[in-house]
Design an enzyme around this catalytic site. Structure first.
Site, mmCIF file in Angstrom:
data_model
loop_
_atom_site.group_PDB
_atom_site.id
_atom_site.type_symbol
_atom_site.label_atom_id
_atom_site.label_comp_id
_atom_site.label_asym_id
_atom_site.label_seq_id
_atom_site.Cartn_x
_atom_site.Cartn_y
_atom_site.Cartn_z
ATOM 1 N N GLY A 1 -2.146 18.138 -45.794
ATOM 2 C CA GLY A 1 -1.667 19.488 -45.477
ATOM 3 C C GLY A 1 -1.214 19.608 -44.036
ATOM 4 C CG ASN A 2 -3.333 18.670 -40.304
ATOM 5 O OD1 ASN A 2 -4.487 18.480 -40.639
ATOM 6 N ND2 ASN A 2 -3.002 19.610 -39.406
ATOM 7 C CB SER A 3 2.094 15.958 -44.017
ATOM 8 O OG SER A 3 1.177 14.936 -44.293
ATOM 9 C CG ASP B 1 7.342 11.045 -43.887
ATOM 10 O OD1 ASP B 1 7.899 11.633 -44.837
ATOM 11 O OD2 ASP B 1 6.127 11.130 -43.670
ATOM 12 C CG HIS C 1 5.093 12.955 -47.152
ATOM 13 N ND1 HIS C 1 4.980 12.564 -45.839
ATOM 14 C CD2 HIS C 1 4.014 13.742 -47.391
ATOM 15 C CE1 HIS C 1 3.877 13.079 -45.314
ATOM 16 N NE2 HIS C 1 3.278 13.809 -46.231
ATOM 17 C CG LEU D 1 24.590 -6.112 -43.614
ATOM 18 C CD1 LEU D 1 23.698 -7.206 -43.032
ATOM 19 C CD2 LEU D 1 26.056 -6.387 -43.291
ATOM 20 N N GLY D 2 24.171 -4.838 -48.096
ATOM 21 C CA GLY D 2 24.076 -5.163 -49.510
ATOM 22 C C GLY D 2 23.330 -6.450 -49.788
ATOM 23 C CB VAL D 3 21.575 -8.937 -48.067
ATOM 24 C CG1 VAL D 3 22.996 -9.379 -47.843
ATOM 25 C CG2 VAL D 3 20.978 -8.365 -46.793
#
Length: 326
Positions: free
Chosen positions: A172-174, A95, A58, A226-228
């Site tokens: 800002g710590n992220s 993340d 992010h 899988l597409g579900v």
């Protein structure tokens, strides 16, 4: 304060100070730009001496404003050096993201050692270094408050084995490191719980160690597809008992993408998925965790319930494909 208390406090202070002295040089401030406009910032840390750094997805996506490939990055080290960085890859599902700093433009680069989070214990010292609210290279310390937490990524997937700490974090710590008393990284700081006090979360370094090689090799994490579209439900007790199922949880198929592996296997809307390749499936999160890159292109067996009560137990052969990049 007694003499023993003073000795203990001094030992704690010395430990934190020593760790910071060893770890802080590898922690960077990350500035994100879109054209000439500053659009975001965060923290990160170098984990190889040739300039690879780890941060949050992010952070590199500037809160999701635009594709990371359209953004520019600049990093500032604790010693005042600055350099541009290029986007290597990211995994919004955990993340995590990787940038690369050109070592030629900055000289020798410090790097942190990635430790292990599997051996963490509650009560261990936890030290966070980052750039909260724009105050670069700030240090906070506390303890590991809890282990085995989980949190939702921006994609909706569940990030498992999250480390909870009371080391104070702010915006800002992220992307900054959570380190132990040996200056080893045990987590990547990723979230604060707004409205709560002393409750901060970090992605476990063991998750990062699994993600990093894939980001460096492919620019993304390869996961089976899988597409579900589905939802977690609880089965009636009488059904669980009558069919001798492993548990009451299942994934109800709410939608199937055309020409997807699920569609080709014959899956239908309303089917209840309860197993994959001999392993029970009790929730959407559990199904996500089973669909890792090792299952791409490999034929597997879906166990499901279909029909009215009591439903029929069925098995379908399915061959997951690679998920398209976001």
């Amino acid at each position: 304060m007694g003499a023993n208390d003073a000795v203990l406090l001094d030992a704690y202070s010395q430990t934190v100070s020593d760790v910071v002295e060893r770890a802080a040089p590898a922690v960077v401030a990350v500035s994100v730009t879109h054209g000439a406009q500053h659009v975001g910032s965060g923290s990160g840390f170098l984990y190889t001496p040739d300039g690879y750094l780890l941060t949050n997805s992010h952070v590199v996506r500037a809160g999701g404003r635009t594709s990371a490939k359209n953004l520019g990055y600049r990093v500032s080290l604790a010693d005042g050096r600055e350099a541009s960085a290029r986007f290597v890859g990211d995994d919004p599902d955990t993340d995590l993201a990787v940038l690369h700093v050109d070592p030629i433009s900055t000289g020798a680069l410090p790097a942190l050692v990635l430790g292990r989070s599997a051996g963490l214990k509650r009560g261990e010292i936890a030290i966070a270094i980052g750039n909260p609210l724009g105050f670069e290279h700030t240090v906070t310390a506390g303890i590991v408050s809890a282990l085995g937490r989980s949190m939702r990524a921006s994609t909706g997937r569940l990030i498992p084995d999250v480390v909870q700490t009371d080391a104070a974090l702010n915006p800002g710590n992220s992307g900054g490191p959570l380190v132990n008393s040996r200056a080893e990284v045990v987590g990547v700081n990723t979230a604060i719980i707004r409205g709560a006090q002393a409750l901060c979360l970090a992605v476990a370094v063991d998750i990062a160690s699994w993600v990093l090689p894939q980001l460096m090799r492919h620019g993304r994490v390869q996961r089976a597809y899988l597409g579900v579209g589905g939802s977690t439900i609880q089965l009636p007790r009488r059904v669980v008992s009558a069919l001798s199922l492993d548990g009451p949880g299942a994934v109800r198929v709410d939608a199937i993408e055309p020409d997807s592996p699920a569609a080709r296997a014959g899956l239908r809307e309303g089917d209840l998925v309860i197993g994959l390749d001999g392993q029970p499936v009790a929730s959407v999160d559990g199904l996500h965790q089973l669909l890792d890159g090792s299952r791409i292109g490999r034929e597997m067996m879906l166990k499901l319930l279909r029909g009215s009560m009591p439903p029929e137990v069925m098995y379908l052969r399915v061959q997951p494909s690679a998920r398209a990049p976001a």
